[in-house]
Design a protein around this motif. Structure first.
Motif, PDB file in Angstrom:
ATOM      1  N   GLY A  53       0.784  -1.222   0.000  1.00  0.00           N
ATOM      2  CA  GLY A  53       0.000   0.000   0.000  1.00  0.00           C
ATOM      3  C   GLY A  53       0.814   1.269   0.000  1.00  0.00           C
ATOM      4  O   GLY A  53       0.370   2.290  -0.531  1.00  0.00           O
ATOM      5  N   PHE A  54       2.032   1.239   0.561  1.00  0.00           N
ATOM      6  CA  PHE A  54       2.757   2.478   0.757  1.00  0.00           C
ATOM      7  C   PHE A  54       4.143   2.505   0.118  1.00  0.00           C
ATOM      8  O   PHE A  54       4.755   3.565   0.048  1.00  0.00           O
ATOM      9  CB  PHE A  54       2.902   2.764   2.260  1.00  0.00           C
ATOM     10  N   VAL A  55       4.674   1.376  -0.343  1.00  0.00           N
ATOM     11  CA  VAL A  55       6.042   1.375  -0.866  1.00  0.00           C
ATOM     12  C   VAL A  55       6.067   0.949  -2.328  1.00  0.00           C
ATOM     13  O   VAL A  55       6.373   1.750  -3.216  1.00  0.00           O
ATOM     14  CB  VAL A  55       6.959   0.466  -0.017  1.00  0.00           C
ATOM     15  N   VAL A  56       5.800  -0.307  -2.625  1.00  0.00           N
ATOM     16  CA  VAL A  56       5.866  -0.838  -3.988  1.00  0.00           C
ATOM     17  C   VAL A  56       4.611  -1.631  -4.278  1.00  0.00           C
ATOM     18  O   VAL A  56       4.150  -2.408  -3.441  1.00  0.00           O
ATOM     19  CB  VAL A  56       7.113  -1.739  -4.172  1.00  0.00           C
ATOM     20  N   GLU A  57       4.066  -1.428  -5.473  1.00  0.00           N
ATOM     21  CA  GLU A  57       2.918  -2.217  -5.914  1.00  0.00           C
ATOM     22  C   GLU A  57       3.188  -2.752  -7.310  1.00  0.00           C
ATOM     23  O   GLU A  57       3.888  -2.114  -8.109  1.00  0.00           O
ATOM     24  CB  GLU A  57       1.643  -1.374  -5.912  1.00  0.00           C
ATOM     25  N   ALA A  58       2.638  -3.926  -7.584  1.00  0.00           N
ATOM     26  CA  ALA A  58       2.837  -4.554  -8.892  1.00  0.00           C
ATOM     27  C   ALA A  58       1.630  -4.296  -9.783  1.00  0.00           C
ATOM     28  O   ALA A  58       0.489  -4.243  -9.321  1.00  0.00           O
ATOM     29  CB  ALA A  58       3.057  -6.049  -8.726  1.00  0.00           C
ATOM     30  N   PHE A  59       1.902  -4.128 -11.077  1.00  0.00           N
ATOM     31  CA  PHE A  59       0.857  -3.919 -12.071  1.00  0.00           C
ATOM     32  C   PHE A  59       1.164  -4.775 -13.302  1.00  0.00           C
ATOM     33  O   PHE A  59       2.311  -5.171 -13.526  1.00  0.00           O
ATOM     34  CB  PHE A  59       0.774  -2.454 -12.493  1.00  0.00           C
ATOM     35  N   VAL A  60       0.121  -5.014 -14.102  1.00  0.00           N
ATOM     36  CA  VAL A  60       0.269  -5.718 -15.371  1.00  0.00           C
ATOM     37  C   VAL A  60      -0.020  -4.743 -16.503  1.00  0.00           C
ATOM     38  O   VAL A  60      -0.965  -3.957 -16.431  1.00  0.00           O
ATOM     39  CB  VAL A  60      -0.700  -6.919 -15.461  1.00  0.00           C
ATOM     40  N   ILE A  61       0.808  -4.771 -17.541  1.00  0.00           N
ATOM     41  CA  ILE A  61       0.593  -3.921 -18.720  1.00  0.00           C
ATOM     42  C   ILE A  61      -0.317  -4.675 -19.685  1.00  0.00           C
ATOM     43  O   ILE A  61       0.080  -5.700 -20.240  1.00  0.00           O
ATOM     44  CB  ILE A  61       1.924  -3.603 -19.422  1.00  0.00           C
ATOM     45  N   PRO A  62      -1.548  -4.197 -19.933  1.00  0.00           N
ATOM     46  CA  PRO A  62      -2.438  -4.938 -20.840  1.00  0.00           C
ATOM     47  C   PRO A  62      -2.374  -4.485 -22.297  1.00  0.00           C
ATOM     48  O   PRO A  62      -2.740  -5.238 -23.189  1.00  0.00           O
ATOM     49  CB  PRO A  62      -3.823  -4.653 -20.253  1.00  0.00           C
ATOM     50  N   THR A  63      -1.944  -3.228 -22.563  1.00  0.00           N
ATOM     51  CA  THR A  63      -1.986  -2.687 -23.924  1.00  0.00           C
ATOM     52  C   THR A  63      -0.603  -2.210 -24.363  1.00  0.00           C
ATOM     53  O   THR A  63       0.339  -2.172 -23.573  1.00  0.00           O
ATOM     54  CB  THR A  63      -2.975  -1.516 -24.018  1.00  0.00           C
ATOM     55  N   GLY A  64      -0.516  -1.797 -25.629  1.00  0.00           N
ATOM     56  CA  GLY A  64       0.777  -1.471 -26.209  1.00  0.00           C
ATOM     57  C   GLY A  64       1.082  -0.007 -26.359  1.00  0.00           C
ATOM     58  O   GLY A  64       1.934   0.364 -27.171  1.00  0.00           O
ATOM     59  N   ARG A 137       4.875  -7.494 -16.383  1.00  0.00           N
ATOM     60  CA  ARG A 137       4.499  -7.178 -15.003  1.00  0.00           C
ATOM     61  C   ARG A 137       5.576  -6.264 -14.430  1.00  0.00           C
ATOM     62  O   ARG A 137       6.762  -6.579 -14.507  1.00  0.00           O
ATOM     63  CB  ARG A 137       4.364  -8.453 -14.169  1.00  0.00           C
ATOM     64  N   ILE A 138       5.142  -5.151 -13.873  1.00  0.00           N
ATOM     65  CA  ILE A 138       6.085  -4.124 -13.449  1.00  0.00           C
ATOM     66  C   ILE A 138       5.891  -3.785 -11.974  1.00  0.00           C
ATOM     67  O   ILE A 138       4.850  -4.066 -11.383  1.00  0.00           O
ATOM     68  CB  ILE A 138       5.921  -2.841 -14.288  1.00  0.00           C
ATOM     69  N   LEU A 139       6.912  -3.173 -11.389  1.00  0.00           N
ATOM     70  CA  LEU A 139       6.855  -2.659 -10.025  1.00  0.00           C
ATOM     71  C   LEU A 139       6.841  -1.133 -10.068  1.00  0.00           C
ATOM     72  O   LEU A 139       7.567  -0.519 -10.853  1.00  0.00           O
ATOM     73  CB  LEU A 139       8.052  -3.137  -9.204  1.00  0.00           C
ATOM     74  N   VAL A 140       6.006  -0.554  -9.221  1.00  0.00           N
ATOM     75  CA  VAL A 140       5.828   0.889  -9.177  1.00  0.00           C
ATOM     76  C   VAL A 140       6.156   1.393  -7.775  1.00  0.00           C
ATOM     77  O   VAL A 140       5.651   0.855  -6.780  1.00  0.00           O
ATOM     78  CB  VAL A 140       4.388   1.278  -9.562  1.00  0.00           C
ATOM     79  N   LEU A 141       7.016   2.404  -7.703  1.00  0.00           N
ATOM     80  CA  LEU A 141       7.328   3.053  -6.431  1.00  0.00           C
ATOM     81  C   LEU A 141       6.209   4.029  -6.086  1.00  0.00           C
ATOM     82  O   LEU A 141       6.069   5.085  -6.702  1.00  0.00           O
ATOM     83  CB  LEU A 141       8.661   3.794  -6.524  1.00  0.00           C
ATOM     84  N   LYS A 142       5.387   3.659  -5.117  1.00  0.00           N
ATOM     85  CA  LYS A 142       4.278   4.510  -4.705  1.00  0.00           C
ATOM     86  C   LYS A 142       4.771   5.586  -3.737  1.00  0.00           C
ATOM     87  O   LYS A 142       5.682   5.368  -2.957  1.00  0.00           O
ATOM     88  CB  LYS A 142       3.179   3.669  -4.059  1.00  0.00           C
ATOM     89  N   TYR A 143       4.152   6.730  -3.822  1.00  0.00           N
ATOM     90  CA  TYR A 143       4.431   7.853  -2.915  1.00  0.00           C
ATOM     91  C   TYR A 143       5.868   8.358  -3.014  1.00  0.00           C
ATOM     92  O   TYR A 143       6.301   9.124  -2.161  1.00  0.00           O
ATOM     93  CB  TYR A 143       4.090   7.473  -1.465  1.00  0.00           C
ATOM     94  N   LEU A 144       6.609   7.913  -4.051  1.00  0.00           N
ATOM     95  CA  LEU A 144       7.937   8.486  -4.261  1.00  0.00           C
ATOM     96  C   LEU A 144       7.840   9.987  -4.467  1.00  0.00           C
ATOM     97  O   LEU A 144       8.683  10.754  -3.991  1.00  0.00           O
ATOM     98  CB  LEU A 144       8.602   7.831  -5.473  1.00  0.00           C
ATOM     99  N   TYR A 145       6.769  10.395  -5.167  1.00  0.00           N
ATOM    100  CA  TYR A 145       6.639  11.802  -5.498  1.00  0.00           C
ATOM    101  C   TYR A 145       6.152  12.651  -4.325  1.00  0.00           C
ATOM    102  O   TYR A 145       5.981  13.865  -4.481  1.00  0.00           O
ATOM    103  CB  TYR A 145       5.720  11.959  -6.711  1.00  0.00           C
ATOM    104  N   CYS A 146       5.934  12.022  -3.187  1.00  0.00           N
ATOM    105  CA  CYS A 146       5.728  12.795  -1.963  1.00  0.00           C
ATOM    106  C   CYS A 146       7.065  13.288  -1.410  1.00  0.00           C
ATOM    107  O   CYS A 146       7.102  14.223  -0.589  1.00  0.00           O
ATOM    108  CB  CYS A 146       5.017  11.947  -0.906  1.00  0.00           C
ATOM    109  N   LEU A 147       8.149  12.642  -1.840  1.00  0.00           N
ATOM    110  CA  LEU A 147       9.481  12.973  -1.331  1.00  0.00           C
ATOM    111  C   LEU A 147      10.301  13.768  -2.337  1.00  0.00           C
ATOM    112  O   LEU A 147      11.087  14.640  -1.951  1.00  0.00           O
ATOM    113  CB  LEU A 147      10.238  11.690  -0.966  1.00  0.00           C
TER     114      LEU A 147
END
Length: 548
Positions: A53-64, A137-147
Motif C-alpha cells: 500500500g505504501f512502498v511498492v505495488e505490482a501492475f500488469v501492462i495490458p496494452t501497447g 508485469r512491473i513494479l511501481v514506487l508509490k508515494y515516491l513523489y511525496c518525497l
C-alpha cells in the motif's frame, strides 16, 4: 490501461513464514505455541499489505501504448526471411485498449510486415499464426513523489482523468508551470504565463533514457536469406560504389580511395512500429500515414586494414546538413544550411587515432533532440547542440511555418500530406584504407506525432500553435512511447465529471493528486515455453530490466 496485479507480495509473506518455520525447528517444542505461530502469520500479512500500500505495488501492462518500452498483450513473431524476432500487438485493438479479438484470432487471416524489410507495400508480408502472450508485469514506487518532484521523461502510473477507476501508464513530458509544444516529434517547453509562441526550448532526454528508447529500423545481421522470394522486390538498405556484402552480415570496401556507403532514400525511416500492424484483408498498411523521422542513431564496428582511416557521417535533413568527422586525430561535429558555403563547428575535440588497423572499433553517431553526439567504444568523443525554436523546426522540417498554420481550427495542417516532414538522407564516407563494417545498425527516436482531436475540437492538444499545453503548479502532461497507438494527453479531451468537480477540470492533463508513482522495474516479462506451442511458464530472466 494498467491492471493491478493482486497478491504480488507473496514473496515477502513466504520469506517471513520460512523464517518462522526455522525458528520452530531450532527450538523444537520449547514453548512456541499455536498462538505464537498465528501472531507471526498476522504480522507477515500486515507487513506485506503495508509494503504493497505504501512502498511498492505490482501492475500488469495490458496494452501497447508504451511499446516497445513496455509490452502489453502481444505475440513474438520470427520472420522466415531475416530471422528477426519482434513483438506484434493484438489485432483490432482500439486506442482505449479494448481488444476486439486476440492476435490472429481467425487463423491465418492476419499478416505482418517484417520490420527489417522496411517496406509498407502489401505484397511484402509474412503470414503469421502465433499465440497472444500476456503483458509485462512491473513494479511501481508509490508515494515516491511525496518525497521528490517528478522528472521529465519519467515513466509514471496514474489514475486516468477520463476514467478514474482505471490506472494508466505513460511518459511524463510536461511539468507544472510550463507551456508545452510537440513539434516535429520533439518536446519543447517554456515557463507558462502567456499565449506567446516565444521562449520555447527543446527538451533533451538524458543519455540513459535515450539509450533505452532507441527503436530499431535496420540491422545488417537481418539480411534476407533469399531476396528473390520477396514479392515486389528487395530494396537493399545500403549501397555505394565498391561496397559489397561480406558474410551476409558485414559491408566491405577493398579500395583505400574515398568512397561512401549511402542509405537507400527509397527505404522509409518513420514512426511505423510493428506492434501496431497486424492487419486483415480489409486493412492495407500502405494506406496508413506515417511521419518521417530524422532523429536517428547510426552505429557499426569499424575495422580498417591500414592505419590513418578517416571517416565522415553526413546527414541531410530539415533543410540543413550535419556532419560528424573523425580525421587527423580529431573528432568534430558541424552543421550548415543546405547550399551555404561555410560550416558552423559545434564541437572539435582531440582524440588520437580512433580506429587502429586490424581492430574493430565501435562507432556511434546520434542526431536527436537537436543535438549531435559521437561515441567511440562507448565513450563520448564529441557533442554539439543547436537551439532552434519550434517555429524554426517546423518550417525547416515541413515547409509550413507555424504562423502560417494559425486560424486552422477545423483540422491540424501538420497531418496534411503536403506538410509532412521531408525524408532524411544519410551517407557514411571513408578514406585512406580498405575497411569492413560489422553490425551496421540504424535506430530511430520516439516521435510524438500531430493529430486531430478525436472529439472534433480541432488539432490535438499540444500539437498546434493554437492548442498549446498550459500547466499550473499541480498539473502534468503525458504521452505514450508508442505514440501512433496511444490514447494520451493529446487526445483525452475533458475529464470525468467527478474529476472535473473534485480535482481538476482542465482537459488533457494529469493532476498531481492522480499520480500513483514511478514505474521502475519489469520483474516478470512474458514467460517462455519449454518447446514451441507448449504452455509458457519459464521466467524470461533476460528481459527483466529497469524502466527508463
Amino acid at each position: 490501461m494498467l491492471a493491478a496485479a493482486a497478491g504480488r507480495q507473496e514473496t515477502l509473506i513466504v520469506g517471513y513464514i520460512d523464517q518462522t518455520a526455522q525458528q520452530v525447528e531450532s527450538r523444537g517444542h520449547e514453548g512456541l505455541s499455536i498462538i505464537d505461530t498465528l501472531q507471526s502469520l498476522l504480522i507477515a500479512f500486515i507487513l506485506a499489505f503495508t509494503f504493497r500500500g505504501f512502498v511498492v505495488e505490482a501492475f500488469v501492462i495490458p496494452t501497447g501504448s508504451m511499446a516497445p518500452t513496455l509490452l502489453g498483450a502481444h505475440a513474438m513473431v520470427r520472420s522466415p526471411q531475416t530471422g528477426y524476432v519482434y513483438p506484434a500487438g493484438p489485432a483490432n485493438s482500439d486506442t482505449d485498449g479494448n481488444q476486439a479479438r486476440s492476435l490472429l484470432g481467425r487463423g491465418a487471416g492476419y499478416r505482418l510486415i517484417d520490420p527489417m524489410l522496411m517496406s509498407q507495400r502489401a505484397d511484402d508480408v509474412i503470414v503469421a499464426n502465433h499465440r497472444t502472450r500476456m503483458g509485462d508485469r512491473i513494479l511501481v514506487l508509490k508515494y515516491l513523489y511525496c518525497l521528490v518532484e517528478p522528472q521529465r521523461f519519467d515513466v509514471v502510473v496514474f489514475k486516468n482523468p477520463t476514467k478514474p477507476a482505471e490506472n494508466y501508464i505513460k511518459r511524463l513530458l510536461g511539468l507544472p508551470g510550463e507551456a508545452v509544444w510537440l513539434a516535429d516529434g520533439d518536446v519543447f517547453a517554456r515557463s507558462n504565463g502567456s499565449e506567446s509562441l516565444e521562449g520555447f526550448r527543446v527538451q533533451r532526454k538524458p543519455d540513459h533514457v535515450q539509450r533505452a528508447v532507441w527503436q530499431p529500423v535496420y540491422h545488417s545481421e537481418y539480411i534476407p536469406i533469399d531476396p528473390s522470394r520477396i514479392r515486389g522486390g528487395w530494396l537493399p538498405p545500403w549501397s555505394g560504389e565498391g561496397w559489397q556484402v561480406a558474410d551476409r552480415r558485414s559491408y566491405r570496401r577493398d579500395s583505400p580511395a574515398p568512397g561512401a556507403l549511402r542509405f537507400n532514400p527509397d527505404r522509409p525511416v518513420n514512426d511505423r512500429h510493428p506492434y501496431n500492424e497486424p492487419y486483415d484483408d480489409e486493412k492495407d498498411p500502405a494506406s496508413l500515414q506515417h511521419y518521417n523521422i530524422s532523429d536517428i542513431r547510426l552505429a557499426a564496428a569499424v575495422q580498417p586494414d591500414e592505419a590513418g582511416l578517416a571517416t565522415t557521417i553526413h546527414l541531410e535533413c530539415r533543410n540543413h546538413e550535419f556532419e560528424a568527422v573523425l580525421e587527423g586525430g580529431r573528432a568534430m561535429i558541424r552543421m550548415r544550411p543546405l547550399g551555404a558555403p561555410e560550416w558552423t563547428t559545434l564541437d572539435d575535440q582531440p582524440m588520437g587515432e580512433f580506429a587502429p588497423a586490424g581492430r574493430a572499433t565501435e562507432v556511434e553517431f546520434w542526431h536527436v533532440d537537436q543535438s549531435l553526439c559521437l561515441w567511440i567504444d562507448g565513450r563520448e568523443a564529441a557533442r554539439g547542440e543547436y537551439d532552434w525554436t519550434p517555429e524554426q523546426r517546423l518550417e525547416w522540417a515541413t515547409g509550413l511555418a507555424p504562423r502560417d498554420a494559425l486560424n486552422s481550427a477545423e483540422t491540424n495542417p501538420y497531418i496534411d500530406q503536403r506538410n509532412l516532414p521531408r525524408p532524411m538522407r544519410l551517407a557514411w564516407h571513408f578514406a585512406n584504407s580498405p575497411v569492413t563494417l560489422h553490425r551496421v545498425e540504424l535506430d530511430r527516436d520516439l516521435y510524438y506525432r500531430p493529430a486531430n482531436d478525436i472529439y472534433g475540437a480541432g488539432p490535438a492538444l499540444g500539437t498546434h500553435p493554437e492548442r498549446l499545453v498550459h500547466l499550473d503548479g499541480n498539473q502534468f502532461f503525458v504521452c505514450g512511447d508508442n505514440n501512433p497507438a496511444s490514447l494520451d494527453g493529446r487526445l483525452w479531451g475533458h475529464p470525468d465529471p467527478w474529476v472535473a468537480k473534485e480535482i481538476d477540470p482542465a482537459p488533457g492533463i494529469v493532476n498531481r493528486s492522480l499520480l500513483l508513482g514511478k514505474a521502475f522495474f519489469v520483474y516478470f516479462p512474458s514467460p517462455e515455453g519449454v518447446r514451441e506451442g507448449a504452455r509458457r511458464f519459464v521466467p524470461n530472466f533476460g528481459q527483466m530490466r529497469f524502466i527508463h
